[in-house]
Design a protein around this motif. Sequence first.
Motif, mmCIF file in Angstrom:
data_model
loop_
_atom_site.group_PDB
_atom_site.id
_atom_site.type_symbol
_atom_site.label_atom_id
_atom_site.label_comp_id
_atom_site.label_asym_id
_atom_site.label_seq_id
_atom_site.Cartn_x
_atom_site.Cartn_y
_atom_site.Cartn_z
ATOM 1 N N LEU A 43 0.863 -1.167 0.000
ATOM 2 C CA LEU A 43 0.000 0.000 0.000
ATOM 3 C C LEU A 43 0.904 1.223 0.000
ATOM 4 O O LEU A 43 1.741 1.365 0.890
ATOM 5 C CB LEU A 43 -0.908 0.004 1.226
ATOM 6 C CG LEU A 43 -1.903 -1.161 1.291
ATOM 7 C CD1 LEU A 43 -2.399 -1.372 2.712
ATOM 8 C CD2 LEU A 43 -3.075 -0.913 0.354
ATOM 9 N N VAL A 44 0.759 2.073 -0.994
ATOM 10 C CA VAL A 44 1.634 3.232 -1.138
ATOM 11 C C VAL A 44 0.792 4.495 -1.155
ATOM 12 O O VAL A 44 0.026 4.731 -2.099
ATOM 13 C CB VAL A 44 2.482 3.135 -2.412
ATOM 14 C CG1 VAL A 44 3.387 4.361 -2.522
ATOM 15 C CG2 VAL A 44 3.302 1.848 -2.414
ATOM 16 N N GLU A 45 0.949 5.290 -0.108
ATOM 17 C CA GLU A 45 0.209 6.545 0.000
ATOM 18 C C GLU A 45 1.024 7.689 -0.594
ATOM 19 O O GLU A 45 2.253 7.672 -0.556
ATOM 20 C CB GLU A 45 -0.111 6.876 1.463
ATOM 21 C CG GLU A 45 -0.931 5.847 2.201
ATOM 22 C CD GLU A 45 -0.093 4.855 2.980
ATOM 23 O OE1 GLU A 45 -0.625 4.245 3.922
ATOM 24 O OE2 GLU A 45 1.105 4.699 2.655
ATOM 25 N N SER A 46 0.304 8.688 -1.085
ATOM 26 C CA SER A 46 0.957 9.886 -1.613
ATOM 27 C C SER A 46 -0.005 11.060 -1.506
ATOM 28 O O SER A 46 -1.195 10.880 -1.252
ATOM 29 C CB SER A 46 1.379 9.680 -3.076
ATOM 30 O OG SER A 46 0.248 9.426 -3.887
ATOM 31 N N GLY A 47 0.535 12.261 -1.693
ATOM 32 C CA GLY A 47 -0.309 13.437 -1.756
ATOM 33 C C GLY A 47 -0.254 14.349 -0.551
ATOM 34 O O GLY A 47 -0.870 15.416 -0.542
ATOM 35 N N GLY A 48 0.462 13.950 0.481
ATOM 36 C CA GLY A 48 0.558 14.788 1.659
ATOM 37 C C GLY A 48 1.413 16.021 1.413
ATOM 38 O O GLY A 48 2.040 16.171 0.369
ATOM 39 N N ARG A 96 -5.454 16.223 -1.667
ATOM 40 C CA ARG A 96 -6.021 14.962 -2.118
ATOM 41 C C ARG A 96 -4.975 13.875 -1.915
ATOM 42 O O ARG A 96 -3.903 13.925 -2.526
ATOM 43 C CB ARG A 96 -6.442 15.030 -3.585
ATOM 44 C CG ARG A 96 -7.230 13.818 -4.056
ATOM 45 C CD ARG A 96 -7.721 14.023 -5.484
ATOM 46 N NE ARG A 96 -8.643 12.989 -5.917
ATOM 47 C CZ ARG A 96 -9.956 13.047 -5.750
ATOM 48 N NH1 ARG A 96 -10.516 14.111 -5.168
ATOM 49 N NH2 ARG A 96 -10.741 12.068 -6.165
ATOM 50 N N LEU A 97 -5.298 12.922 -1.075
ATOM 51 C CA LEU A 97 -4.405 11.794 -0.815
ATOM 52 C C LEU A 97 -4.796 10.616 -1.703
ATOM 53 O O LEU A 97 -5.978 10.403 -1.967
ATOM 54 C CB LEU A 97 -4.477 11.365 0.646
ATOM 55 C CG LEU A 97 -4.244 12.443 1.700
ATOM 56 C CD1 LEU A 97 -4.268 11.813 3.088
ATOM 57 C CD2 LEU A 97 -2.949 13.182 1.453
ATOM 58 N N SER A 98 -3.790 9.849 -2.095
ATOM 59 C CA SER A 98 -4.034 8.644 -2.880
ATOM 60 C C SER A 98 -3.308 7.467 -2.252
ATOM 61 O O SER A 98 -2.280 7.631 -1.601
ATOM 62 C CB SER A 98 -3.535 8.826 -4.326
ATOM 63 O OG SER A 98 -4.289 9.784 -5.008
ATOM 64 N N CYS A 99 -3.865 6.282 -2.478
ATOM 65 C CA CYS A 99 -3.244 5.049 -2.004
ATOM 66 C C CYS A 99 -3.377 4.014 -3.114
ATOM 67 O O CYS A 99 -4.487 3.724 -3.569
ATOM 68 C CB CYS A 99 -3.936 4.558 -0.746
ATOM 69 S SG CYS A 99 -3.441 2.905 -0.215
ATOM 70 N N GLN A 128 3.220 3.129 4.333
ATOM 71 C CA GLN A 128 4.205 3.877 5.118
ATOM 72 C C GLN A 128 3.657 5.223 5.578
ATOM 73 O O GLN A 128 4.231 5.883 6.440
ATOM 74 C CB GLN A 128 5.487 4.094 4.296
ATOM 75 C CG GLN A 128 5.455 5.260 3.310
ATOM 76 C CD GLN A 128 4.519 5.060 2.140
ATOM 77 O OE1 GLN A 128 4.068 3.947 1.857
ATOM 78 N NE2 GLN A 128 4.216 6.148 1.445
ATOM 79 N N GLY A 129 2.535 5.617 4.998
ATOM 80 C CA GLY A 129 1.895 6.858 5.402
ATOM 81 C C GLY A 129 2.372 8.059 4.617
ATOM 82 O O GLY A 129 3.434 8.050 3.982
ATOM 83 N N THR A 130 1.555 9.110 4.675
ATOM 84 C CA THR A 130 1.916 10.383 4.058
ATOM 85 C C THR A 130 1.571 11.487 5.053
ATOM 86 O O THR A 130 0.496 11.490 5.642
ATOM 87 C CB THR A 130 1.208 10.570 2.703
ATOM 88 O OG1 THR A 130 1.693 11.737 2.053
ATOM 89 C CG2 THR A 130 -0.303 10.650 2.834
ATOM 90 N N LEU A 131 2.495 12.412 5.232
ATOM 91 C CA LEU A 131 2.351 13.444 6.263
ATOM 92 C C LEU A 131 1.558 14.633 5.744
ATOM 93 O O LEU A 131 1.882 15.202 4.693
ATOM 94 C CB LEU A 131 3.730 13.907 6.734
ATOM 95 C CG LEU A 131 3.759 15.056 7.748
ATOM 96 C CD1 LEU A 131 3.068 14.647 9.049
ATOM 97 C CD2 LEU A 131 5.199 15.480 8.009
ATOM 98 N N VAL A 132 0.548 14.990 6.491
ATOM 99 C CA VAL A 132 -0.240 16.192 6.217
ATOM 100 C C VAL A 132 -0.007 17.174 7.356
ATOM 101 O O VAL A 132 -0.223 16.834 8.521
ATOM 102 C CB VAL A 132 -1.736 15.860 6.092
ATOM 103 C CG1 VAL A 132 -2.568 17.136 6.001
ATOM 104 C CG2 VAL A 132 -1.994 14.960 4.895
ATOM 105 N N THR A 133 0.443 18.361 7.008
ATOM 106 C CA THR A 133 0.683 19.402 8.004
ATOM 107 C C THR A 133 -0.166 20.610 7.649
ATOM 108 O O THR A 133 -0.044 21.148 6.535
ATOM 109 C CB THR A 133 2.161 19.794 8.050
ATOM 110 O OG1 THR A 133 2.958 18.639 8.304
ATOM 111 C CG2 THR A 133 2.409 20.826 9.146
#
Length: 115
Positions: free
Chosen positions: A4-9, A19-22, A107-112
């Motif tokens: 599972l690969v997250e992106s967009g943070g 917009r986050l994607s996985c 692995q997650g994606t960081l949103v700040t």
Amino acid sequence: QVQLVESGGGLVQPGGSLRLSCLGSGFTFKLFTMNWVRQAPGKGLEWVATADRSFGTQYVDSVKGRFTVSRDDRSNTLELQMTNLRPEDTAVYYCVKGAWKTGDRGQGTLVTVGS
């Protein structure tokens, strides 16, 4: 092997959108309930949203009306459209296959959210 690969943070100002994607692989994506969860600094894992083929979508109260979860079973993709972001949305966001507490996650994606 499940991946599972997250992106967009990223960094966004309060009131902004992301917009986050996985992208899922190594399993039959369409057969599984998929979730977004998040972990804020110093806090535990929090369920955010679910996309299920049979039961539709569900959200934690704090994001209702601001976040929209969607899935595309043809491309094995789970997305989370986030609008009107608040500082308290700051977290690492993970997509989870199956049960949100115990399922496989990326692995997650960081949103700040901040200025």
